[in-house]
Scaffold this motif. Sequence first.
Motif, mmCIF file in Angstrom:
data_model
loop_
_atom_site.group_PDB
_atom_site.id
_atom_site.type_symbol
_atom_site.label_atom_id
_atom_site.label_comp_id
_atom_site.label_asym_id
_atom_site.label_seq_id
_atom_site.Cartn_x
_atom_site.Cartn_y
_atom_site.Cartn_z
ATOM 1 N N TYR A 85 0.851 -1.178 0.000
ATOM 2 C CA TYR A 85 0.000 0.000 0.000
ATOM 3 C C TYR A 85 0.896 1.241 0.000
ATOM 4 C CZ TYR A 85 -2.891 -3.786 1.785
ATOM 5 O OH TYR A 85 -3.515 -4.997 1.954
ATOM 6 N N VAL A 86 0.626 2.153 -0.904
ATOM 7 C CA VAL A 86 1.394 3.398 -0.986
ATOM 8 C C VAL A 86 0.583 4.505 -0.323
ATOM 9 C CG1 VAL A 86 2.503 5.069 -2.502
ATOM 10 C CG2 VAL A 86 2.448 2.658 -3.146
ATOM 11 N N LEU A 87 1.121 5.059 0.755
ATOM 12 C CA LEU A 87 0.458 6.145 1.481
ATOM 13 C C LEU A 87 1.130 7.450 1.078
ATOM 14 C CD1 LEU A 87 0.299 4.478 5.031
ATOM 15 C CD2 LEU A 87 -1.117 4.044 3.009
ATOM 16 N N TYR A 88 0.326 8.405 0.625
ATOM 17 C CA TYR A 88 0.890 9.657 0.123
ATOM 18 C C TYR A 88 0.097 10.838 0.662
ATOM 19 C CZ TYR A 88 -3.091 9.786 -3.036
ATOM 20 O OH TYR A 88 -4.367 9.822 -3.543
ATOM 21 N N LYS A 89 0.739 11.986 0.712
ATOM 22 C CA LYS A 89 0.072 13.190 1.196
ATOM 23 C C LYS A 89 -0.540 13.975 0.036
ATOM 24 C CE LYS A 89 3.007 13.496 5.282
ATOM 25 N NZ LYS A 89 3.955 14.298 6.091
ATOM 26 N N VAL A 100 -3.153 10.172 2.867
ATOM 27 C CA VAL A 100 -3.133 10.288 4.324
ATOM 28 C C VAL A 100 -2.959 11.749 4.736
ATOM 29 C CG1 VAL A 100 -2.257 7.950 4.664
ATOM 30 C CG2 VAL A 100 -0.634 9.833 4.407
ATOM 31 N N PRO A 101 -3.452 12.112 5.933
ATOM 32 C CA PRO A 101 -4.169 11.230 6.862
ATOM 33 C C PRO A 101 -5.549 10.855 6.340
ATOM 34 C CG PRO A 101 -4.254 13.503 7.640
ATOM 35 C CD PRO A 101 -3.339 13.498 6.450
ATOM 36 N N VAL A 102 -5.970 9.624 6.590
ATOM 37 C CA VAL A 102 -7.287 9.198 6.123
ATOM 38 C C VAL A 102 -8.364 9.991 6.859
ATOM 39 C CG1 VAL A 102 -6.552 6.878 5.474
ATOM 40 C CG2 VAL A 102 -7.367 7.290 7.799
ATOM 41 N N LYS A 103 -9.435 10.304 6.148
ATOM 42 C CA LYS A 103 -10.528 11.081 6.742
ATOM 43 C C LYS A 103 -11.373 10.234 7.686
ATOM 44 C CE LYS A 103 -10.921 14.268 2.809
ATOM 45 N NZ LYS A 103 -11.809 14.757 1.718
ATOM 46 N N GLU A 135 -7.996 4.104 19.270
ATOM 47 C CA GLU A 135 -8.267 4.883 20.472
ATOM 48 C C GLU A 135 -6.995 5.481 21.067
ATOM 49 O OE1 GLU A 135 -10.086 4.023 24.868
ATOM 50 O OE2 GLU A 135 -11.067 3.072 23.168
ATOM 51 N N MET A 136 -5.903 4.701 21.101
ATOM 52 C CA MET A 136 -4.659 5.213 21.671
ATOM 53 C C MET A 136 -4.108 6.396 20.886
ATOM 54 S SD MET A 136 -2.501 1.948 23.191
ATOM 55 C CE MET A 136 -2.719 0.796 21.840
ATOM 56 N N LEU A 137 -4.450 6.463 19.590
ATOM 57 C CA LEU A 137 -4.026 7.577 18.752
ATOM 58 C C LEU A 137 -5.056 8.709 18.743
ATOM 59 C CD1 LEU A 137 -2.543 5.487 15.814
ATOM 60 C CD2 LEU A 137 -1.252 6.985 17.354
ATOM 61 N N ASN A 138 -6.092 8.570 19.583
ATOM 62 C CA ASN A 138 -7.151 9.587 19.720
ATOM 63 C C ASN A 138 -7.874 9.855 18.397
ATOM 64 O OD1 ASN A 138 -6.688 10.194 22.556
ATOM 65 N ND2 ASN A 138 -4.793 11.168 21.903
ATOM 66 N N ALA A 192 0.667 5.178 10.512
ATOM 67 C CA ALA A 192 0.945 5.562 9.124
ATOM 68 C C ALA A 192 -0.321 6.061 8.430
ATOM 69 C CB ALA A 192 1.538 4.380 8.368
ATOM 70 N N LEU A 193 -1.441 5.391 8.648
ATOM 71 C CA LEU A 193 -2.697 5.786 8.000
ATOM 72 C C LEU A 193 -3.208 7.133 8.504
ATOM 73 C CD1 LEU A 193 -4.492 2.324 8.012
ATOM 74 C CD2 LEU A 193 -3.714 3.577 5.983
ATOM 75 N N PHE A 194 -3.005 7.414 9.780
ATOM 76 C CA PHE A 194 -3.445 8.687 10.358
ATOM 77 C C PHE A 194 -2.370 9.774 10.257
ATOM 78 C CE2 PHE A 194 -6.107 5.809 13.213
ATOM 79 C CZ PHE A 194 -7.284 6.040 12.509
#
Length: 376
Positions: A66-70, A87-90, A104-107, A202-204
Amino acid sequence: MKLIKISILLLILTCTSCQNNTSKSISDASKDEIKYAVGLSIRVEDDYTVVTVKNPWPNAKELFKYVLYKKEIVVPDSLKKYTQIQVPVKNLVATSTTHIPSIEMLNQENKLIGFPNLDYISSTKIRTLIDQKKIKELGNNQSLNTELLLELQPSVIIGYGLNNNNPTLENLKRNGLKVVFNGDWNEQTPLGKAEWIKLFGALFDQQKEANQIFEHIKNEYQKTLELVKKSKNKPTILAGSTFEGKWYLPQGESWGAQFLSNAGGNYLWKKTKGTGSISLSFEEVYEKAKEADFWIGPGQFTSLYELAITNSHFTQFKAFKTKNIYSFSTKKGKTGGVIYYELAPNRPDLVLKDLVKILHPELLPNYQLYFFEQLK
């Protein structure tokens, strides 16, 4: 009774011109962010991240990248064949309760918009959002509500599979939705499972926060391991219980058995090979474990009385007579979900401290059990 098993992801290079876009891919100088999870690789470089999931289910043949890009970043041509996620994913959909603690830990709980079998979720924060109708019920993992998912249009669906037969997820991908496989359940070490929080980081676009959370968990786990070295006593341990006429216990190389060993216990089936469970007759277990000092995790049973009326032979174990039986099944969420199944894979530090408190209470005199409870 739900056993959530769960296991398993590389990095990328940015480019600043169309000419570079066709020639650059993953930099040899980039480093893998992952140290303990064998099924996950995350490689980060500038505005790109390549996530590779290697083993989302046992014996998986395919690598999932998976390629995560801004925003406003052009993905290099060499990487366009992989699933691309901005990213960050909505928002996102999760499909296993083991995904919940990382979110949850990442709020980021407000970004969760759908989940199958909502009653399994124990998190107080997430249950509040469910009560407010902010998270949709999606049915079950084998037959997710495709129509509702297409209506929701989540930025990403965090999926998992027990094998390569995932028709619902494949159908969602054909309809344009992004699916990322999470193999946390297939990891076989306590820290390996916990490190999957970095996938959500990474996703957030919260890699720094995810790394800090994991470092805290790892450090607490390792500090407790050092503490255990102070005790020379290794009490003998029986685990598991009967179900439909067979006694199921963790195999010696399994996630659960590793906790018992790391906590300074002598698990009586520690030499068995494999990472799953052993199926034995009651007689075989009784012969070997009738004098065991502790009985850890007696399945669905939540009281000594319940054990006794189910099978009077349970009362003949030394651990029953001394009331040294500890279970995690007594602590449940508002709708009946067992908290251990949801949170324990993400917080091995708390599991280990619980077991050390049970087996060697003098090492943690002020610690209160989090997951486990002594049966009465």
